[in-house]
Every structure is written in C-alpha cells, then in structure tokens.
Write an enzyme that holds these catalytic residues in place. Structure first.
Site, PDB file in Angstrom:
ATOM      1  N   ASP A   1      -6.061  20.139  64.909  1.00  0.00           N
ATOM      2  CA  ASP A   1      -6.852  19.174  65.678  1.00  0.00           C
ATOM      3  C   ASP A   1      -6.081  17.893  66.001  1.00  0.00           C
ATOM      4  O   ASP A   1      -4.983  17.673  65.493  1.00  0.00           O
ATOM      5  CB  ASP A   1      -8.156  18.844  64.924  1.00  0.00           C
ATOM      6  CG  ASP A   1      -7.932  18.534  63.447  1.00  0.00           C
ATOM      7  OD1 ASP A   1      -6.774  18.332  63.050  1.00  0.00           O
ATOM      8  OD2 ASP A   1      -8.919  18.514  62.699  1.00  0.00           O
TER       9      ASP A   1
ATOM     10  N   ASN B   1     -18.492  16.906  54.284  1.00  0.00           N
ATOM     11  CA  ASN B   1     -19.632  17.677  54.796  1.00  0.00           C
ATOM     12  C   ASN B   1     -19.234  19.122  55.057  1.00  0.00           C
ATOM     13  O   ASN B   1     -19.909  19.828  55.783  1.00  0.00           O
ATOM     14  CB  ASN B   1     -20.205  17.028  56.060  1.00  0.00           C
ATOM     15  CG  ASN B   1     -19.195  16.981  57.198  1.00  0.00           C
ATOM     16  OD1 ASN B   1     -18.094  17.503  57.073  1.00  0.00           O
ATOM     17  ND2 ASN B   1     -19.562  16.356  58.296  1.00  0.00           N
TER      18      ASN B   1
ATOM     19  N   HIS C   1     -16.690  20.224  56.726  1.00  0.00           N
ATOM     20  CA  HIS C   1     -16.061  20.581  58.003  1.00  0.00           C
ATOM     21  C   HIS C   1     -14.647  21.129  57.780  1.00  0.00           C
ATOM     22  O   HIS C   1     -13.975  20.776  56.818  1.00  0.00           O
ATOM     23  CB  HIS C   1     -16.095  19.433  59.022  1.00  0.00           C
ATOM     24  CG  HIS C   1     -15.196  18.271  58.739  1.00  0.00           C
ATOM     25  ND1 HIS C   1     -15.638  16.972  58.675  1.00  0.00           N
ATOM     26  CD2 HIS C   1     -13.862  18.200  58.551  1.00  0.00           C
ATOM     27  CE1 HIS C   1     -14.623  16.168  58.451  1.00  0.00           C
ATOM     28  NE2 HIS C   1     -13.536  16.878  58.371  1.00  0.00           N
TER      29      HIS C   1
ATOM     30  N   GLU D   1     -17.629  20.341  62.829  1.00  0.00           N
ATOM     31  CA  GLU D   1     -18.688  19.694  62.060  1.00  0.00           C
ATOM     32  C   GLU D   1     -19.838  20.688  61.850  1.00  0.00           C
ATOM     33  O   GLU D   1     -19.908  21.726  62.520  1.00  0.00           O
ATOM     34  CB  GLU D   1     -19.188  18.461  62.831  1.00  0.00           C
ATOM     35  CG  GLU D   1     -18.113  17.404  63.061  1.00  0.00           C
ATOM     36  CD  GLU D   1     -17.818  16.541  61.841  1.00  0.00           C
ATOM     37  OE1 GLU D   1     -18.001  16.997  60.691  1.00  0.00           O
ATOM     38  OE2 GLU D   1     -17.390  15.384  62.042  1.00  0.00           O
TER      39      GLU D   1
HETATM   40  C1  GLP Z   1     -10.066  15.316  58.715  1.00  0.00           C
HETATM   41  C2  GLP Z   1      -9.339  16.543  59.269  1.00  0.00           C
HETATM   42  C3  GLP Z   1      -9.601  17.775  58.424  1.00  0.00           C
HETATM   43  C4  GLP Z   1      -9.408  17.463  56.962  1.00  0.00           C
HETATM   44  C5  GLP Z   1     -10.364  16.360  56.540  1.00  0.00           C
HETATM   45  C6  GLP Z   1     -10.299  16.020  55.072  1.00  0.00           C
HETATM   46  O1  GLP Z   1     -11.373  15.229  59.141  1.00  0.00           O
HETATM   47  N1  GLP Z   1      -9.709  16.814  60.625  1.00  0.00           N
HETATM   48  O2  GLP Z   1      -8.741  18.819  58.847  1.00  0.00           O
HETATM   49  O3  GLP Z   1      -9.607  18.613  56.180  1.00  0.00           O
HETATM   50  O4  GLP Z   1     -10.044  15.213  57.297  1.00  0.00           O
HETATM   51  O5  GLP Z   1      -9.239  15.134  54.810  1.00  0.00           O
HETATM   52  P1  GLP Z   1      -8.699  14.791  53.386  1.00  0.00           P
HETATM   53  O6  GLP Z   1      -7.869  15.934  52.953  1.00  0.00           O
HETATM   54  O7  GLP Z   1      -7.881  13.550  53.562  1.00  0.00           O
HETATM   55  O8  GLP Z   1      -9.869  14.558  52.503  1.00  0.00           O
END
Ligand code: GLP
Length: 247
Positions: free
Chosen positions: A67, A136, A138, A143
């Site tokens: 993404d 959440n 995702h 989402e």
């Molecule tokens: C963002 C990314 C996700 C990732 C999430 C959690 O929203 N788009 O791909 O898994 O963050 O991030 P973290 O690993 O820093 O908790």
C-alpha cells in the site's frame, strides 16, 4: 494455519527471514510482497544482515508493497516508498526498478491500481506476502468491511487507523485519509503468507483473527481461508489466545 509464538521481536524477525530465505533460494526469480509499519522491521533488519553477510542475494527478486498513502510523493518522509527505501531497499543491493510501491500521486489513481494488479500478474504472482496487522485487524489498508474479492484500489482510512498512524505525523490533520491498497483478493492470491505481530495492543486483533469467525469485519480473519499462512507472534501479542496452537 501455522502459529509460531516467539519470545521477542528479534526471534520473530529471524524466523520470518529464514522462511523467506529458504523459499527465495529455491527460485531463480522470486516475487516478494512486502509491508510497512513497525511489525516487519525486525525481519528487514535480519534480511539486511543476511545480505551483507553474503548469505542472501536479492538480484533475482522483484518486490511489491501492499500500500501507499494517496497524496504523498515518494520523497515525503512518511511515504511508504521512502520507508521501504530507508529500511530495506537501500541496503540489499536490489535495483529500484525491481521494487514496486503504488504511486500515491499518480495522475489517475484508478489506472495506477489497475496497472499494479497487471504488473503482479505479469510476473507470475506473489510467492510470499509479508503482512502486519492493524489494531482493528486491517491488513494492508483493507479496513473492516473490505470485500473478500477486493483488488488493488483506493480506500478510505478509518478514524482508528488515522489516529494510530498520526504518531508519525506532526498533526493528525496531516495524516492522509486515503490510500492505495492491494485488496483482500490480491493478498489471498499469494502462494504463501507470513503474518508478523508483536505488542500487547495487537493481542485483541490477533485473537479475533485467529480464533474468531471468518468475517470481513475482522479483515485478518479471512487468512483462515488461505492454505499456507504462518503467523509469527511475539508472546506479548499472544496473551489473549485461548487455543493451544501447538505450544
Ligand atoms: C499500517 C499499514 C499496515 C500495517 C499497520 C500496522 O496501517 N498499512 O500494513 O500492518 O500499519 O502497523 P504497525 O506494524 O506499525 O503496528
């Protein structure tokens, strides 16, 4: 699903890197799906170490990231392209042309999404997709409510995700409200999936995704449908699991 519970982040990174290295060495050309966020960082540190110790060669590797924020140019400090360059690509001798991150400032974002899907298809699909999970549940920026059939597209971020990601921006108003994200369908097409999680704040999402019903309200629960998923979970994120999971 394989579930591996490990004592710390370093071990999580080592386990994931060992799996990827083994699969990579078995293929002259390898398509690797990558994620941003803090969860995959221990993996990236280990991949860099292996590459610099001449244990792992990235010359036959093509990467696709999950993404990118809509509206952030690749040079922006918080763009996912910049994150990947700084935390992995700049250190493993991979040609930038072989690394793909959606272009968040494309003139026609819908065309960018369709082209991204085509590129993945043209190289024969993703062999191994690395994932992290949001609070959440995702995955990528899919989402709750994202369709199982969704492909790479423009998505709106929930308030919870904007709030979580605001820690990287000066003001919450600076967090983009939209992103380009591979879809759930795109992710499920990967041959193998490795999910990396740590931190108490993820324990709920981990338990709901692994042990709850499969529902689009809990995006990572759909991984239960995939034939080759490995969850590598640091103990602090495993505290709410009820089943034994081979422990
Ligand atoms: C963002 C990314 C996700 C990732 C999430 C959690 O929203 N788009 O791909 O898994 O963050 O991030 P973290 O690993 O820093 O908790």
């Amino acid at each position: 699903m394989r579930v591996v519970i490990v004592p710390d982040q370093q071990e999580m990174g080592r386990r994931a890197a060992a799996m990827i290295a083994e699969q990579m060495r078995a293929h002259a050309h390898f398509v690797l799906g990558l994620a941003t966020g803090s969860s995959p960082l221990p993996l990236y540190r280990e991949l860099i170490r292996m590459n610099q110790a001449n244990e792992l060669d990235f010359s036959g590797v093509i990467t696709f990231n999950l993404d990118e924020y809509v509206g952030l140019p690749p040079t922006h400090e918080q763009s996912y392209r910049r994150f990947m360059d700084e935390n992995l690509f700049n250190h493993i001798g991979i040609a930038k042309g072989f690394t793909h991150v959606p272009n968040g400032v494309a003139k026609n974002v819908n065309e960018e999404c369709a082209a991204y899907e085509r590129m993945i298809k043209d190289v024969g699909g993703i062999k191994c997709q690395v994932l992290g999970i949001g609070r959440n549940s995702h995955i990528g920026f899919n989402e709750p409510g994202s369709s199982l059939a969704s492909r790479t597209r423009v998505v709106s971020l929930t308030r919870a995700t904007i709030q979580d990601n605001s820690r990287f921006f000066a003001r919450i108003e600076d967090v983009p409200t939209q992103a380009i994200s591979m879809g759930i369908g795109t992710i499920l097409d990967a041959e193998r999936i490795i999910m990396l999680t740590y931190g108490e704040n993820k324990a709920d999402a981990v338990a709901r995704s692994l042990e709850g019903p499969i529902t689009t309200s809990v995006p990572a629960s759909v991984l239960q449908l995939h034939p080759d998923v490995t969850w590598i979970i640091v103990e602090d994120a495993a505290g709410k699991l009820k089943l034994e999971w081979g422990r």
